[in-house]
Design a protein around this motif. Structure first.
Motif, PDB file in Angstrom:
ATOM      1  N   ILE A   1     -28.384   6.857 -56.333  1.00  0.00           N
ATOM      2  CA  ILE A   1     -28.691   5.776 -55.403  1.00  0.00           C
ATOM      3  C   ILE A   1     -30.040   5.176 -55.767  1.00  0.00           C
ATOM      4  O   ILE A   1     -31.029   5.907 -55.871  1.00  0.00           O
ATOM      5  N   PRO A   2     -30.138   3.868 -56.020  1.00  0.00           N
ATOM      6  CA  PRO A   2     -29.135   2.820 -55.772  1.00  0.00           C
ATOM      7  C   PRO A   2     -28.319   2.413 -56.995  1.00  0.00           C
ATOM      8  O   PRO A   2     -27.549   1.460 -56.903  1.00  0.00           O
TER       9      PRO A   2
ATOM     10  N   ALA B   1     -21.784   5.317 -47.988  1.00  0.00           N
ATOM     11  CA  ALA B   1     -21.258   3.949 -48.017  1.00  0.00           C
ATOM     12  C   ALA B   1     -21.194   3.272 -46.649  1.00  0.00           C
ATOM     13  O   ALA B   1     -21.508   2.084 -46.542  1.00  0.00           O
TER      14      ALA B   1
ATOM     15  N   THR C   1     -20.150  -0.632 -58.213  1.00  0.00           N
ATOM     16  CA  THR C   1     -19.187  -0.614 -57.113  1.00  0.00           C
ATOM     17  C   THR C   1     -19.858  -1.149 -55.860  1.00  0.00           C
ATOM     18  O   THR C   1     -21.013  -1.573 -55.894  1.00  0.00           O
ATOM     19  N   THR C   2     -19.138  -1.128 -54.758  1.00  0.00           N
ATOM     20  CA  THR C   2     -19.685  -1.574 -53.479  1.00  0.00           C
ATOM     21  C   THR C   2     -19.334  -0.553 -52.405  1.00  0.00           C
ATOM     22  O   THR C   2     -18.375   0.223 -52.562  1.00  0.00           O
ATOM     23  N   PRO C   3     -20.075  -0.523 -51.308  1.00  0.00           N
ATOM     24  CA  PRO C   3     -19.697   0.374 -50.215  1.00  0.00           C
ATOM     25  C   PRO C   3     -18.279   0.139 -49.729  1.00  0.00           C
ATOM     26  O   PRO C   3     -17.535   1.092 -49.475  1.00  0.00           O
TER      27      PRO C   3
ATOM     28  N   TRP D   1     -24.600   1.284 -57.087  1.00  0.00           N
ATOM     29  CA  TRP D   1     -24.168  -0.005 -56.537  1.00  0.00           C
ATOM     30  C   TRP D   1     -24.142  -1.117 -57.582  1.00  0.00           C
ATOM     31  O   TRP D   1     -23.713  -2.235 -57.284  1.00  0.00           O
ATOM     32  N   ASP D   2     -24.544  -0.789 -58.821  1.00  0.00           N
ATOM     33  CA  ASP D   2     -24.372  -1.751 -59.911  1.00  0.00           C
ATOM     34  C   ASP D   2     -22.923  -1.805 -60.381  1.00  0.00           C
ATOM     35  O   ASP D   2     -22.515  -2.778 -61.023  1.00  0.00           O
TER      36      ASP D   2
ATOM     37  N   ALA E   1     -22.576   8.359 -52.983  1.00  0.00           N
ATOM     38  CA  ALA E   1     -22.196   6.974 -52.735  1.00  0.00           C
ATOM     39  C   ALA E   1     -21.173   6.861 -51.618  1.00  0.00           C
ATOM     40  O   ALA E   1     -21.321   6.046 -50.698  1.00  0.00           O
TER      41      ALA E   1
ATOM     42  N   LYS F   1     -25.947  -0.370 -48.513  1.00  0.00           N
ATOM     43  CA  LYS F   1     -26.765  -0.083 -49.694  1.00  0.00           C
ATOM     44  C   LYS F   1     -28.179   0.313 -49.266  1.00  0.00           C
ATOM     45  O   LYS F   1     -29.159  -0.393 -49.517  1.00  0.00           O
TER      46      LYS F   1
END
Length: 290
Positions: A86-87, A60, A93-95, A90-91, A56, A64
């Motif tokens: 991945i992915p 980042a 956190t965020t880049p 991203w549920d 991640a 995404k």
């Protein structure tokens, strides 16, 4: 038996500097994966688990992107291992959150390992300036991981500028290395098998534990390089050594531009400044200097 293009007859001075600089400076970046502060920073940002956080945080800057893009750019990890992170990561956190977490973690790690006096020193400011200057001639063409990282804004403190500069330099080099592996006809497992056979780098247990290939996939990869005459009895043949040397020479040549720009005197000054810091980090992470 594979016919391998000969290694360029004379490796340029800048290419030789690129290899030396990589060996000296790499621990400055490696800390963002192994320092004790990093796992906590990534977990707090929503990426728990060593490999989940690794995929991640390193991807980042690309945003995404699908797992297939991470597989392609990271090259030697098993697709199923990447797909576990991945992915789905991203549920939680965020880049943007992970990029911030990486800076926060490396800031804490550098402060613990190197000390406040070093971070605030004139030497740190000088090293950051030299490393940043080296990156000014780099192009993102054909270098996806470098290009993504190069789009990030520069942090303010000199020690974080040094970290970011080395991140750019190593991702630039890494993109070039992947290109050399592809040109050398080494698929991801073949690249790992021949890397282990060089006896220079990560040992087989670490490679197997972190890259995710099944026993069947690994054995098939071994069979392919044996059939090509590159490995015999777990060791490189003369042909295999020639191929690996050629790949490393191509990697150095492709990474030479920033060090050609700095010139030998300034590259050696950067190495002189960074060497004790890299040693301290390497000792802390791995119990031994580079």
């Amino acid at each position: 038996m594979t016919t391998v293009p000969p290694v360029p007859p004379a490796r340029s001075a800048a290419a030789a500097l690129a290899r030396k600089a990589h060996r000296t400076l790499e621990p400055l970046h490696t800390a963002c994966y192994f320092a004790t502060e990093m796992a906590e920073a990534y977990a707090e940002a929503g990426a728990k688990g060593t490999m989940r956080a690794y995929f991640a945080v390193r991807s980042a800057p690309m945003g995404k992107v699908p797992a297939e893009v991470v597989v392609a750019t990271f090259y030697n990890f098993a697709p199923h291992l990447v797909a576990e992170a991945i992915p789905a990561v991203w549920d939680s956190t965020t880049p943007e959150a992970l990029i911030s977490a990486r800076y926060a973690g490396i800031d804490a790690a550098y402060r613990r390992i190197l000390g406040e006096a070093t971070l605030g020193s004139a030497e740190m400011t000088e090293a950051a300036g030299l490393a940043r200057e080296a990156t000014t001639v780099l192009s993102g063409a054909g270098r996806p991981l470098f290009a993504a990282h190069s789009a990030l804004p520069w942090p303010e403190p000199p020690h974080l500028q040094l970290f970011h500069a080395q991140t750019l330099l190593r991702e630039y080099r890494g993109d070039g290395h992947v290109a050399a592996l592809v040109l050398g006809g080494l698929d991801p497992v073949g690249a790992l098998v021949t890397h282990v056979a060089t006896g220079d780098g990560l040992a087989l247990p670490m490679i197997r534990a972190t890259r995710g290939w099944t026993d069947a996939q690994w054995q098939a990869g071994e069979a392919r390089v044996v059939e090509r005459g590159l490995v015999d009895g777990g060791e490189l043949t003369a042909t295999g050594r020639e191929l690996r040397d050629h790949i490393e020479a191509q990697t150095d040549a492709a990474a030479a531009a920033p060090f050609d720009h700095l010139g030998e005197v300034r590259v050696e000054r950067l190495r002189e400044l960074a060497r004790p810091w890299s040693k301290a980090i390497s000792d802390d992470l791995f119990g031994g200097a580079r």
